[in-house]
Write an enzyme that holds these catalytic residues in place. Structure first.
Site, PDB file in Angstrom:
ATOM      1  N   ARG A 109      81.192   6.288   2.664  1.00 25.59           N
ATOM      2  CA  ARG A 109      81.332   5.611   3.949  1.00 25.59           C
ATOM      3  C   ARG A 109      80.679   6.477   5.025  1.00 25.59           C
ATOM      4  NH1 ARG A 109      82.091   1.468   1.611  1.00 25.59           N
ATOM      5  NH2 ARG A 109      84.044   0.288   1.469  1.00 25.59           N
TER       6      ARG A 109
ATOM      7  N   HIS B 213      73.817  -0.406   3.743  1.00 22.77           N
ATOM      8  CA  HIS B 213      75.073  -0.619   3.003  1.00 22.77           C
ATOM      9  C   HIS B 213      74.879  -1.657   1.881  1.00 22.77           C
ATOM     10  CE1 HIS B 213      79.671  -0.162   3.396  1.00 22.77           C
ATOM     11  NE2 HIS B 213      79.367  -0.503   2.157  1.00 22.77           N
TER      12      HIS B 213
HETATM   13  P1  NDP Z   1      88.327   5.324  -6.780  1.00 21.64           P
HETATM   14  O1  NDP Z   1      89.543   5.096  -5.990  1.00 21.64           O
HETATM   15  O2  NDP Z   1      88.255   4.805  -8.181  1.00 21.64           O
HETATM   16  O3  NDP Z   1      88.030   6.903  -6.873  1.00 21.64           O
HETATM   17  C1  NDP Z   1      88.124   7.742  -5.775  1.00 21.64           C
HETATM   18  C2  NDP Z   1      87.835   9.167  -6.241  1.00 21.64           C
HETATM   19  O4  NDP Z   1      87.830  10.036  -5.097  1.00 21.64           O
HETATM   20  C3  NDP Z   1      88.904   9.700  -7.201  1.00 21.64           C
HETATM   21  O5  NDP Z   1      88.302  10.466  -8.210  1.00 21.64           O
HETATM   22  C4  NDP Z   1      89.762  10.586  -6.291  1.00 21.64           C
HETATM   23  O6  NDP Z   1      90.385  11.674  -6.964  1.00 21.64           O
HETATM   24  C5  NDP Z   1      88.720  11.117  -5.342  1.00 21.64           C
HETATM   25  N1  NDP Z   1      89.352  11.543  -4.094  1.00 21.64           N
HETATM   26  C6  NDP Z   1      90.003  10.792  -3.180  1.00 21.64           C
HETATM   27  N2  NDP Z   1      90.465  11.570  -2.178  1.00 21.64           N
HETATM   28  C7  NDP Z   1      90.082  12.828  -2.474  1.00 21.64           C
HETATM   29  C8  NDP Z   1      90.272  14.078  -1.832  1.00 21.64           C
HETATM   30  N3  NDP Z   1      90.947  14.193  -0.682  1.00 21.64           N
HETATM   31  N4  NDP Z   1      89.754  15.185  -2.420  1.00 21.64           N
HETATM   32  C9  NDP Z   1      89.096  15.098  -3.583  1.00 21.64           C
HETATM   33  N5  NDP Z   1      88.870  13.931  -4.251  1.00 21.64           N
HETATM   34  C10 NDP Z   1      89.373  12.819  -3.689  1.00 21.64           C
HETATM   35  O7  NDP Z   1      87.113   4.778  -5.926  1.00 21.64           O
HETATM   36  P2  NDP Z   1      85.743   4.095  -6.405  1.00 21.64           P
HETATM   37  O8  NDP Z   1      85.014   5.027  -7.315  1.00 21.64           O
HETATM   38  O9  NDP Z   1      85.978   2.715  -6.906  1.00 21.64           O
HETATM   39  O10 NDP Z   1      84.985   3.928  -4.998  1.00 21.64           O
HETATM   40  C11 NDP Z   1      84.729   5.061  -4.178  1.00 21.64           C
HETATM   41  C12 NDP Z   1      84.240   4.618  -2.800  1.00 21.64           C
HETATM   42  O11 NDP Z   1      82.907   4.128  -2.869  1.00 21.64           O
HETATM   43  C13 NDP Z   1      85.003   3.450  -2.154  1.00 21.64           C
HETATM   44  O12 NDP Z   1      86.215   3.874  -1.586  1.00 21.64           O
HETATM   45  C14 NDP Z   1      84.013   3.009  -1.104  1.00 21.64           C
HETATM   46  O13 NDP Z   1      84.216   3.748   0.087  1.00 21.64           O
HETATM   47  C15 NDP Z   1      82.648   3.400  -1.689  1.00 21.64           C
HETATM   48  N6  NDP Z   1      81.846   2.211  -1.999  1.00 21.64           N
HETATM   49  C16 NDP Z   1      80.627   2.062  -1.387  1.00 21.64           C
HETATM   50  C17 NDP Z   1      79.835   0.953  -1.652  1.00 21.64           C
HETATM   51  C18 NDP Z   1      78.478   0.806  -1.058  1.00 21.64           C
HETATM   52  O14 NDP Z   1      77.856  -0.239  -1.215  1.00 21.64           O
HETATM   53  N7  NDP Z   1      77.959   1.830  -0.390  1.00 21.64           N
HETATM   54  C19 NDP Z   1      80.294  -0.104  -2.564  1.00 21.64           C
HETATM   55  C20 NDP Z   1      81.559   0.158  -3.176  1.00 21.64           C
HETATM   56  C21 NDP Z   1      82.308   1.265  -2.883  1.00 21.64           C
HETATM   57  P3  NDP Z   1      91.468  11.423  -8.152  1.00 21.64           P
HETATM   58  O15 NDP Z   1      90.644  10.957  -9.332  1.00 21.64           O
HETATM   59  O16 NDP Z   1      92.068  12.740  -8.370  1.00 21.64           O
HETATM   60  O17 NDP Z   1      92.411  10.356  -7.639  1.00 21.64           O
END
Ligand code: NDP
Length: 316
Positions: free
Chosen positions: A231, A279
């Site tokens: 984001r 995006h």
């Molecule tokens: P998930 O919820 O499956 O995974 C999120 C990951 O981030 C997890 O591994 C989590 O760790 C890690 N994480 C979250 N908070 C922290 C933190 N504070 N410190 C370290 N690691 C952290 O999300 P997705 O993979 O499905 O999607 C990720 C993001 O991609 C979405 O939230 C969205 O913002 C973005 N996105 C962008 C798009 C675009 O077109 N540009 C399209 C779709 C999504 P843990 O495994 O330990 O929980």
């Protein structure tokens, strides 16, 4: 009387959802939130709304007393103000194969473009220069992904198949074959020190806002590249410009920005070492989205675990 499934997001895609619901879930009364006018005739109709799919939910959710599930039509939920959502109603984000496939393509494209100096060759072509840059094997290029969620893991599987040296960083410890996994704030510097190309695929939460900042850039090897498909709020824009100016970063590929779109005078538009896309890394595909939503409705009816359930405490 049929239960109402209320859709409040892009109306063009909503029309596709309506067609798919009519075919696959005729037992539901699928309604698209109208652009103008009142959405429901009376309180009895409001009481029939059981399910909501939205980018931004209606302001007054208390008017829908029998809501059972809220679906975000996007993979992220950072656009939502959790305090306005009834706490007892499960919130589900969109995890569907179309989003995953699109992200794998985009991240692969961006990593390969950096790895194979695509930007430099574009400039050299315009300058009529027939001049090669040494090709390095993928195995010698260290790619790291911030986040190890559904999208990051799929992207890493493809990057591994190309032969890149892969690592990932997350909140909790993961074990993924062929990927060096780092977890937690303490491990972040060691992870960053081995990233020639850094991809951000984190959700935007209070803990991750502004994470792509000067301190993080300084911890990368000099001349590293950044790809942000998370984001816009992850990035401190002035810190990126300074890191590009100083040569600490060589290039940035940005699919997201804050705000979107950036204003006409924004420096990202014509920066020679920034690639900006609107995006589009991946988009929800209506067919697959409806399939996933209907599967979750079935799971909900049968009391099974729901797919894409958001932990509101963690923020993702
Ligand atoms: P998930 O919820 O499956 O995974 C999120 C990951 O981030 C997890 O591994 C989590 O760790 C890690 N994480 C979250 N908070 C922290 C933190 N504070 N410190 C370290 N690691 C952290 O999300 P997705 O993979 O499905 O999607 C990720 C993001 O991609 C979405 O939230 C969205 O913002 C973005 N996105 C962008 C798009 C675009 O077109 N540009 C399209 C779709 C999504 P843990 O495994 O330990 O929980």
């Amino acid at each position: 009387m049929r239960d109402i499934f209320l859709y409040k997001a892009d109306p063009v895609r909503g029309a596709e959802w309506a067609r798919l619901f009519a075919r696959h879930a005729p037992h539901l009364d699928f309604r698209i939130w109208p652009a103008t006018g009142a959405p429901f005739a009376d309180a009895a109709e409001e009481a029939r709304v059981r399910f909501l799919a939205a980018w931004q939910p209606p302001a007054d959710l208390a008017a829908l007393p029998n809501l059972e599930l809220i679906f975000s039509v996007g993979a992220g939920v950072d656009q939502l103000d959790f305090s306005t959502l009834p706490p007892h109603v499960p919130l589900l984000r969109m995890v569907e194969p179309g989003i995953v496939g699109g992200m794998v393509e985009y991240v692969s494209l961006a990593v390969l473009a950096i790895h194979r100096d695509w930007q430099s060759y574009a400039a050299r072509q315009r300058a009529r220069q027939w001049q090669a840059i040494r090709v390095l094997p993928a195995a010698s290029r260290r790619v790291g992904v911030l986040g190890l969620g559904s999208l990051a893991q799929a992207a890493l599987a493809q990057l591994r198949a190309f032969g890149f040296a892969c690592a990932g960083w997350s909140r909790s410890q993961h074990t993924i074959a062929g990927v060096d996994c780092y977890a937690g704030a303490q491990a972040l510097p060691a992870f960053l020190a081995r990233c020639d190309i850094l991809v951000c695929l984190l959700p935007l939460t209070p803990a991750t806002r502004g994470i792509l900042n000067a301190e993080l850039f300084a911890a990368l090897p000099r001349g590293a590249a950044l790809i942000n498909t998370g984001r816009g709020g992850h990035l401190v824009q002035d810190d990126l410009l300074a890191a590009l100016d100083s040569g600490q970063l060589a290039h940035a590929v940005l699919d997201v920005c804050e705000p979107e779109p950036p204003g006409p005078e924004h420096p990202f538009w014509d920066h020679p070492r920034i690639t900006l896309t609107p995006h589009v890394a991946s988009m929800t595909q209506p067919e697959m989205a409806v399939e996933v939503v209907l599967d979750n409705l079935r799971r909900h009816a049968e009391g099974l675990p729901l797919q894409g359930l958001v932990d509101r405490g963690r923020g993702y």
